[in-house]
Design an enzyme around this catalytic site. Structure first.
Site, PDB file in Angstrom:
ATOM      1  N   CYS A  54       0.844  -1.191   0.000  1.00 20.52           N
ATOM      2  CA  CYS A  54       0.000   0.000   0.000  1.00 20.52           C
ATOM      3  C   CYS A  54       0.887   1.252   0.000  1.00 20.52           C
ATOM      4  O   CYS A  54       1.853   1.341   0.748  1.00 20.52           O
ATOM      5  CB  CYS A  54      -0.901  -0.001   1.240  1.00 20.52           C
ATOM      6  SG  CYS A  54      -2.006   1.423   1.284  1.00 20.52           S
ATOM      7  N   CYS A  58       0.532   4.855   6.905  1.00 15.10           N
ATOM      8  CA  CYS A  58      -0.096   4.675   8.228  1.00 15.10           C
ATOM      9  C   CYS A  58       0.889   3.916   9.126  1.00 15.10           C
ATOM     10  O   CYS A  58       1.244   2.758   8.827  1.00 15.10           O
ATOM     11  CB  CYS A  58      -1.394   3.895   8.095  1.00 15.10           C
ATOM     12  SG  CYS A  58      -2.457   4.556   6.794  1.00 15.10           S
ATOM     13  N   CYS A  61       0.558   0.127  10.296  1.00 17.21           N
ATOM     14  CA  CYS A  61       0.008  -0.894   9.395  1.00 17.21           C
ATOM     15  C   CYS A  61       1.037  -1.834   8.781  1.00 17.21           C
ATOM     16  O   CYS A  61       2.060  -1.400   8.232  1.00 17.21           O
ATOM     17  CB  CYS A  61      -0.787  -0.211   8.286  1.00 17.21           C
ATOM     18  SG  CYS A  61      -1.676  -1.394   7.253  1.00 17.21           S
ATOM     19  N   CYS A  98     -16.867  -8.639   5.511  1.00 19.41           N
ATOM     20  CA  CYS A  98     -16.168  -7.370   5.294  1.00 19.41           C
ATOM     21  C   CYS A  98     -14.901  -7.606   4.486  1.00 19.41           C
ATOM     22  O   CYS A  98     -14.034  -8.374   4.917  1.00 19.41           O
ATOM     23  CB  CYS A  98     -15.757  -6.750   6.622  1.00 19.41           C
ATOM     24  SG  CYS A  98     -17.112  -6.514   7.752  1.00 19.41           S
ATOM     25  N   CYS A 129     -19.747  -5.454   3.571  1.00 20.76           N
ATOM     26  CA  CYS A 129     -19.008  -4.270   3.987  1.00 20.76           C
ATOM     27  C   CYS A 129     -17.709  -4.289   3.206  1.00 20.76           C
ATOM     28  O   CYS A 129     -17.135  -5.362   2.997  1.00 20.76           O
ATOM     29  CB  CYS A 129     -18.710  -4.346   5.484  1.00 20.76           C
ATOM     30  SG  CYS A 129     -17.654  -3.003   6.068  1.00 20.76           S
ATOM     31  N   CYS A 189     -19.382   2.920   8.630  1.00 22.53           N
ATOM     32  CA  CYS A 189     -18.627   2.256   9.699  1.00 22.53           C
ATOM     33  C   CYS A 189     -17.335   3.050   9.844  1.00 22.53           C
ATOM     34  O   CYS A 189     -16.519   3.081   8.928  1.00 22.53           O
ATOM     35  CB  CYS A 189     -18.341   0.808   9.302  1.00 22.53           C
ATOM     36  SG  CYS A 189     -17.235  -0.033  10.460  1.00 22.53           S
ATOM     37  N   ARG A 261     -18.042  -1.566  17.892  1.00 18.44           N
ATOM     38  CA  ARG A 261     -17.365  -2.844  17.594  1.00 18.44           C
ATOM     39  C   ARG A 261     -16.066  -2.981  18.391  1.00 18.44           C
ATOM     40  O   ARG A 261     -15.162  -2.154  18.249  1.00 18.44           O
ATOM     41  CB  ARG A 261     -17.068  -2.931  16.094  1.00 18.44           C
ATOM     42  CG  ARG A 261     -16.422  -4.236  15.645  1.00 18.44           C
ATOM     43  CD  ARG A 261     -16.304  -4.293  14.131  1.00 18.44           C
ATOM     44  NE  ARG A 261     -17.597  -4.199  13.486  1.00 18.44           N
ATOM     45  CZ  ARG A 261     -18.364  -5.228  13.165  1.00 18.44           C
ATOM     46  NH1 ARG A 261     -17.956  -6.456  13.417  1.00 18.44           N
ATOM     47  NH2 ARG A 261     -19.536  -5.048  12.596  1.00 18.44           N
TER      48      ARG A 261
END
Ligand code: SAM
Ligand code: DTB
Ligand code: SF4
Length: 329
Positions: A54, A58, A61, A98, A129, A189, A261
């Site tokens: 990616c 972040c 991650c 998801c 999702c 979400c 959640r």
């Protein structure tokens, strides 16, 4: 009737965090009882449909190309593999599937593939999702037409702390994506991660951002950082269980009709901590032995925990609808 507020001042939220633990638990559980069946928890299963490489930075991650995390990158999974995972998740009792992709944003071509996945999973009778990074307004509208139920896009932390964690996209970019998703009529979400090195004020500010949106997110995931070797946040000071539970309780009070959640980090949580989270108002979890790239408790462990707490997994008929809350009059 519980009033839905969208005008929470920071001081009021901080005052909730400062309550004696028992008072906060009592208050949160009262709100929970007014709005939900206290012994039911919604369960969703995650699948990483495109792993690693990616371009974002972040700092928590495993999938960022910038850090050496020993993760094997994978191409977008073929439709049949995704559908067979969804079928297994359905058979194990999960009501929502998801699908997550390690993208900054989907290309229109990638979106076509994801749309086929959404349609296929929906045809199985599961809720859908996806979490694909930033969206344009048009992409959000296309996902709605395809029948997508939920879009996950986290604010992650407070606007003030955000720049310490991510520099390749702005807080406003995230808010824009959330607005496109909301306007398209897809359930939102959105939540965050605790244990990034943020202060209690940052936690309060994150929850304030979510609660003061025009409509509360239908789902707010609270993740406990899963520390990944090779990322800048590996070795950070962990958030203690009581502070984690407090954050869940404050989320429940601010957003009474939202599913809160209890998200990543359960593998390292005791049964007691999870039990307190459910008491404080958490009422959904990720179910199945894998999150995106890291481990989650085994299904039989979660079922044993539910059994010991007298909790039942929620059935699909009770969730699916959009607009579970609306703008306060
Ligand atoms: N790439 C997309 C994005 O960032 O929007 C979708 C996938 S991304 C992995 C979804 C969310 O998972 C992140 O926003 C973050 O809140 C959470 N997450 C990622 N890595 C995590 C970790 N190591 N521990 C806890 N939560 C994590
Ligand atoms: C969310 O808030 N947490 C999930 C889901 N949304 C996509 C992801 C957790 C990821 C944990 C680290 C991993 O498995 O890579
Ligand atoms: Fe990429 Fe999402 Fe990981 Fe950020 S959280 S590096 S955008 S996969």
């Amino acid at each position: 009737m519980t009033e839905l507020r969208h005008d929470w001042p920071l001081e009021e939220i901080q005052a909730l965090f400062s309550l004696p633990f028992n008072d906060l638990m009592f208050k949160a559980h009262q709100v929970h009882l007014e709005n939900f069946k206290p012994n039911q928890v919604q369960i969703s299963t995650l699948l990483s449909i495109k792993t690693g490489a990616c371009p974002e930075d972040c700092s928590y991650c495993s999938q960022s190309a910038r850090y050496d995390t020993n993760l094997e990158r994978e191409r977008l999974l073929p439709l049949d593999e995704v559908l067979s995972s969804a079928q297994k998740a359905k058979e194990s009792g999960s009501t929502r599937f998801c699908m997550g992709a390690a993208w900054r944003n989907p290309t229109d071509k990638n979106l076509e593939h994801v749309i086929d996945m959404v349609k296929g999973v929906r045809e199985m009778g599961m809720e859908t999702c996806v979490t694909l990074g930033m969206l344009t307004k048009m992409q959000a509208d296309r996902l709605k037409v395809a029948g997508l139920d939920y879009y996950n896009h986290n604010l992650d932390t407070s606007p003030e702390f955000y720049g310490n964690v991510i520099t390749t996209r702005s807080y406003q970019d995230r808010l824009d994506t959330l607005e496109f998703v909301r306007d398209a009529g897809i359930n939102v979400c959105s939540g965050g991660i605790l244990g990034l090195g943020e202060t209690e004020r940052d936690r309060a500010r994150l929850l304030q951002q979510l609660a003061n949106l025009k409509v509360h997110p239908e789902s707010v995931p609270i993740n406990d950082l899963v520390q990944i070797e090779g990322t800048p946040l590996a070795g950070s000071e962990k958030i203690g269980p009581l502070d984690f539970i407090r954050t869940i309780a404050v989320a429940r009070i601010l957003m009474p009709k939202t599913y809160v959640r209890l998200s990543a980090g359960r593998s390292e949580m005791s049964d007691e901590t999870q039990a307190w989270c459910f008491f404080a108002g958490a009422n959904s979890i990720f179910y199945g032995d894998r999150l995106l790239t890291t481990d989650n408790p085994e299904e039989n462990e979660d079922m044993a925990l539910f059994e010991s707490l007298g909790i039942q997994p929620e059935q699909i008929t009770e969730t699916a609808s959009c607009d579970t809350n609306s703008v306060a009059a």
